[in-house]
Design a protein around this motif. Sequence first.
Motif, PDB file in Angstrom:
ATOM      1  N   ASP A 122      39.325  30.851  38.639  1.00  0.00           N
ATOM      2  CA  ASP A 122      39.263  32.040  39.477  1.00  0.00           C
ATOM      3  C   ASP A 122      40.676  32.576  39.683  1.00  0.00           C
ATOM      4  OD1 ASP A 122      39.210  33.802  41.746  1.00  0.00           O
ATOM      5  OD2 ASP A 122      37.252  32.969  42.305  1.00  0.00           O
ATOM      6  N   HIS A 137      41.789  34.961  41.582  1.00  0.00           N
ATOM      7  CA  HIS A 137      42.117  35.175  42.993  1.00  0.00           C
ATOM      8  C   HIS A 137      42.523  33.861  43.653  1.00  0.00           C
ATOM      9  CE1 HIS A 137      42.106  36.694  47.040  1.00  0.00           C
ATOM     10  NE2 HIS A 137      41.057  35.962  47.390  1.00  0.00           N
ATOM     11  N   ALA A 146      36.721  31.128  49.680  1.00  0.00           N
ATOM     12  CA  ALA A 146      37.005  31.163  48.240  1.00  0.00           C
ATOM     13  C   ALA A 146      37.676  29.884  47.772  1.00  0.00           C
ATOM     14  CB  ALA A 146      37.885  32.367  47.916  1.00  0.00           C
ATOM     15  N   ARG A 158      35.308  24.256  47.201  1.00  0.00           N
ATOM     16  CA  ARG A 158      34.622  24.001  45.937  1.00  0.00           C
ATOM     17  C   ARG A 158      33.775  22.741  46.067  1.00  0.00           C
ATOM     18  NH1 ARG A 158      40.279  23.025  42.940  1.00  0.00           N
ATOM     19  NH2 ARG A 158      40.631  20.833  43.415  1.00  0.00           N
TER      20      ARG A 158
END
Length: 739
Positions: free
Chosen positions: A301, A303, A441, A444
């Motif tokens: 990712d 970002h 974000a 995980r």
Amino acid sequence: MGGRPHSDRGELLTNTAFDLPDRLAAKRAPHLIDADEAQFTAIATSLREATAEASERLDDVRRQRGGHGQQALDRDLEIHRLTARLRTLRRFGIDLCLGRIIAEDGADPVYIGRTGLTDEAGRRLLLDWRSPAAERFFAATHGDPMGLASRRRYRWTNERITDYWDEVFTAEGLEGHAALDDQSAFIASLGGTRSPRMRDVLGTIQADQNAIIRAGSRGALVVDGGPGTGKTVVALHRTAYLLYSDPRLGHRRGGVLFVGPHQPYLDYVADVLPSLGEDGVQTCTLRDLVPEGAAAAEEPDAHVAVLKGSARLVGAIEAAVRHYERPPAKAMTVETEWADVRLDPSDWAEAFDAAEPGATHNEARGRVWDELIAILIDNHDEVDVPDEALRRSLQQDPALRTAFDRAWPLLEPTGVVGDLWSVPAYLHACAPWLSAAEVDALQREDARAWTVADLPLLDAARQRIGDPAASARQCRREAVAADEREQMAAVIDNLIDAEVLDDGEGLMTMLRGEDVQHTLLEQAAPTRSDPEVLAGPFAHIVVDEAQELTDAEWRMLLLRCPSRSFTIIGDRAQARHGFAESWQERLERVGFGDVHLASLSINYRTPEEVMAEAEPVIRAALPDANVPTSVRRSGLPVRRGSSGELGAVLAQWLAEHDEGVACVITARDSATLTASVPESGRAPGSPRVRWLTPELAKGLEFDLVVLIDPDDLGDGIEGSVDRYVAMTRATRELVILSS
């Protein structure tokens, strides 16, 4: 040139050092080479003597007692110095000599070498290339001859001179120089074939490169230059020069760390520093700085990668550790068999204050525990109880142990970082500036599925927390070493008692000698592992392809070099994720205070034909890119075709070239492309044909580059940079194939 097998290095193979082809017959004239012949004979004689002297001296030092403290350190440093000198003397023969200079005043020629060399009479035969007196050999130009009348450079092949070039700086010197050429030794060498290892180029260092190599080591020196400008050459030779010239950077002071972009790059340059007499430089990639780096995947990712690349997020590690260093807010009573002892919050706070500044969390844990026990002993009312008995009782108290483990637990660096990615409230508490969306974000499912972007945080955690198993491992190593020494001593004693080695060669006498016994026993000493060695601190750090480093990755390196003494090599136009600011702005933001900038603008590697194709590619994305000017043409136009022609292109090149290295650069899986490729170039890693992505090709160079489907490399800055990098790896020919 270096490292060739030779039965008797330093001996002239014939009565001449020159093996010039017939086309260079004019250069064989006695008045041109007789002085060189005499010099090389003297060098060969002195080499034999210097090698024998260094070998004898090394044997003497090794027989000395190891001693302790400064004595042991001095002995080890002398062994290192003598070993490095012997390795250089044995690696090269008379081809230690790079060239010569003649001053305007008509004095005898001065010969420049990889190392200094004198004969028995004290006459200087070779000046070390790094010495101030040798600088004119590299720095003199027609605009500033620095008092030189001429300069000669040699091309060596198997310890014989197969060509040489004279550059004359005065009008009077032109007469009688049949050795003059219309191109310099350096330009002539650029068309030579490449090999899997970087070629030796010391003899052809140019004036612009030399000025940077010899710049001082204080602060951060940024060397910005486009493809083919010799940035890597500068980085490697500057490393060797600084170790020679700056006593602050020697092994006693921490030494030098050289950081490359990836392992193929380190393999490519592996021979350069040893050929310059420097084998004590630690080399690594950023991945190597952290144990988890070897298996770390790329961050999927973009970002998330940006968030983790922030130095501010790395700073959150301090708050994450502090979360586990909290003295209890309530009092407790500790029972002993003599009397109960009260432990107030103020006592806990006093014990926590005993942690020494700079100590890691796990190291400080023992100091805090000892202070806590001392406070309890002072608080104990029964004065007649022996302190040792009371200490044992307190240390074994389960309630106290439990309370302490909660207040200052033993931590694992990976556990702390993993908790940040799996416990949102913990991450928010440690990094309150993150928005709720950013915290989410960063979470995980598998908290320990490490990515490259995690490495700076793991490194910061390890630096702050310490290795929880380090002390246990050290104890085990010391125990094993002690056991090995004990066994070695027993073997020596048994041999002496049995006299089984009394063979008339003096072996028994040697074994009875305390110095030899000490040498044998010290071989059992434990060695440091790589992660420990790379932890620093270092006196100077060299970073190549530095434009790719994030702020967080710069923090990894700054932690290892408190002096902020850096050589930073890069090209803003080759930054895959963009580099809109200046070097000064970026480096000052991450913690550098003294930044100097040097630029390289001449492209010595990439032919004009290739640069004409590559320049528009990068300017489309970065109009102000520092695109260097090529100094030569290859005569080979850039070819285009279909990817189905790959096999034919490689087959033709392999058939026409017995030497050299080609590279297929592609983002595609190489397995899908190899069906039509000749067997000699099919396997990735083949010495004749390499298969690399643009990212792994960075910093390397090849005779032939075949770029497959450049449009597949993506859009925007990243895609443009990858195409630009791939195209500019070619030193002769570029072929672009598309599906």
